[in-house]
Write a protein that holds these residues in place. Sequence first.
Motif, PDB file in Angstrom:
ATOM      1  N   UNK A 201       0.862  -1.178   0.000  1.00  0.00           N
ATOM      2  CA  UNK A 201       0.000   0.000   0.000  1.00  0.00           C
ATOM      3  C   UNK A 201       0.899   1.229   0.000  1.00  0.00           C
ATOM      4  N   UNK A 202       0.557   2.211  -0.832  1.00  0.00           N
ATOM      5  CA  UNK A 202       1.323   3.459  -0.899  1.00  0.00           C
ATOM      6  C   UNK A 202       0.398   4.609  -0.515  1.00  0.00           C
ATOM      7  N   UNK A 203       0.924   5.522   0.305  1.00  0.00           N
ATOM      8  CA  UNK A 203       0.144   6.684   0.680  1.00  0.00           C
ATOM      9  C   UNK A 203       1.090   7.833   1.012  1.00  0.00           C
ATOM     10  N   UNK A 204       0.573   9.046   0.973  1.00  0.00           N
ATOM     11  CA  UNK A 204       1.391  10.215   1.210  1.00  0.00           C
ATOM     12  C   UNK A 204       1.969  10.190   2.620  1.00  0.00           C
ATOM     13  N   UNK A 205       3.253  10.541   2.724  1.00  0.00           N
ATOM     14  CA  UNK A 205       3.928  10.573   4.017  1.00  0.00           C
ATOM     15  C   UNK A 205       3.792  11.956   4.647  1.00  0.00           C
ATOM     16  N   UNK A 206       4.062  12.046   5.940  1.00  0.00           N
ATOM     17  CA  UNK A 206       4.025  13.309   6.661  1.00  0.00           C
ATOM     18  C   UNK A 206       5.089  13.330   7.739  1.00  0.00           C
ATOM     19  N   UNK A 207       5.086  14.382   8.550  1.00  0.00           N
ATOM     20  CA  UNK A 207       6.076  14.487   9.624  1.00  0.00           C
ATOM     21  C   UNK A 207       5.978  13.333  10.613  1.00  0.00           C
ATOM     22  N   UNK A 208       4.771  12.765  10.735  1.00  0.00           N
ATOM     23  CA  UNK A 208       4.541  11.688  11.691  1.00  0.00           C
ATOM     24  C   UNK A 208       5.007  10.331  11.190  1.00  0.00           C
ATOM     25  N   UNK A 209       5.255  10.200   9.894  1.00  0.00           N
ATOM     26  CA  UNK A 209       5.445   8.880   9.288  1.00  0.00           C
ATOM     27  C   UNK A 209       6.646   8.122   9.849  1.00  0.00           C
ATOM     28  N   UNK A 210       7.828   8.729  10.023  1.00  0.00           N
ATOM     29  CA  UNK A 210       8.944   7.951  10.587  1.00  0.00           C
ATOM     30  C   UNK A 210       8.631   7.354  11.956  1.00  0.00           C
ATOM     31  N   UNK A 211       7.931   8.116  12.809  1.00  0.00           N
ATOM     32  CA  UNK A 211       7.577   7.590  14.128  1.00  0.00           C
ATOM     33  C   UNK A 211       6.585   6.436  14.009  1.00  0.00           C
TER      34      UNK A 211
ATOM     35  N   UNK B  65       5.768  -1.671   8.059  1.00  0.00           N
ATOM     36  CA  UNK B  65       6.343  -0.561   7.308  1.00  0.00           C
ATOM     37  C   UNK B  65       7.514  -1.058   6.470  1.00  0.00           C
ATOM     38  N   UNK B  66       7.514  -0.675   5.196  1.00  0.00           N
ATOM     39  CA  UNK B  66       8.557  -1.102   4.261  1.00  0.00           C
ATOM     40  C   UNK B  66       9.385   0.067   3.738  1.00  0.00           C
ATOM     41  N   UNK B  67       9.233   1.240   4.344  1.00  0.00           N
ATOM     42  CA  UNK B  67      10.032   2.378   3.899  1.00  0.00           C
ATOM     43  C   UNK B  67       9.250   3.315   3.001  1.00  0.00           C
ATOM     44  N   UNK B  68       9.924   3.869   2.002  1.00  0.00           N
ATOM     45  CA  UNK B  68       9.356   4.881   1.116  1.00  0.00           C
ATOM     46  C   UNK B  68       9.664   4.520  -0.331  1.00  0.00           C
ATOM     47  N   UNK B  69       8.779   4.947  -1.236  1.00  0.00           N
ATOM     48  CA  UNK B  69       9.026   4.672  -2.651  1.00  0.00           C
ATOM     49  C   UNK B  69       9.692   5.872  -3.321  1.00  0.00           C
TER      50      UNK B  69
END
Length: 273
Positions: A20-30, A49-53
């Motif tokens: 699943x892909x979705x927009x990241x934000x400031x909260x995403x790393x946490x 969580x598999x990281x970022x594309x």
Amino acid sequence: MEERLPGGRNDGAVRAGDTVRRRAGDHTPAVHALLEHLHRSGFHRAPRALGFDEQGREVLTFLPGLTVGEQRPWPAWARGDAALVAAGAWLRDFHDAVRSFVPPPGARWGGDHDEVRPGEVVGHHDAAPYNAVWRPLPTAADPDAGELVGFVDWELAAPADPLRDLAFSALAWVPLSARDVAAADGFPGGPRVVAERARRLRLLLEAYRWDGDVATVLAAVERRAREHADGLRAAAADGYVPAVRLVTEGVADAFDRAADELVADAPLLVATR
């Protein structure tokens, strides 16, 4: 090839294969650190969580199963006792697993503070039917039986008292929402509505293994509903487009109605067996 997933009124998500892909934000790393902790702890009823594309979107594992999506009334499984009980048990197991989580330095969350204060855990805060993934396993005795695969949409994860998390699940699953909202979601009304809500509330609390009193939970649900209404209005006043839309649609007002109705119903909800 990407496929838009139903629901997701704020940002939405797409499926690409088993991800699943979705927009990241400031909260995403946490949030990713939280999800990884859950899996290391043996709690697998949440996406991984598999990281970022290459577009900077977060990448999560896809949870296979049924979702409410954009159906209204909600499907029968989302209104049945089996899913209600499974949601209560999931929330307790999640809270037990997350107590040992130490957020990374500088973690940012979707709540009103970022530090984990004494007595708090990082909760989901939106473990509602519309974020549940359900695998039906019907039987002759219970056509709505099944298994709760997990919950999605973790962007509201944040530190808070576990009771605040439980309160929102009670609001959404019992449900303790405004009567007109519950009716539109497919729940019956009529003279037995308070007795039915009392029965389902006790099922949820038993599944969560709540050892306090019902009145404490009801007070927390009222606070949570009013906070949600106030938060939507504040975000709309700041120009946050999804909140503007929700306030315009009357969602904030509906949370206030739920709180007002709950105050009136609370004595019966506590007394009804």
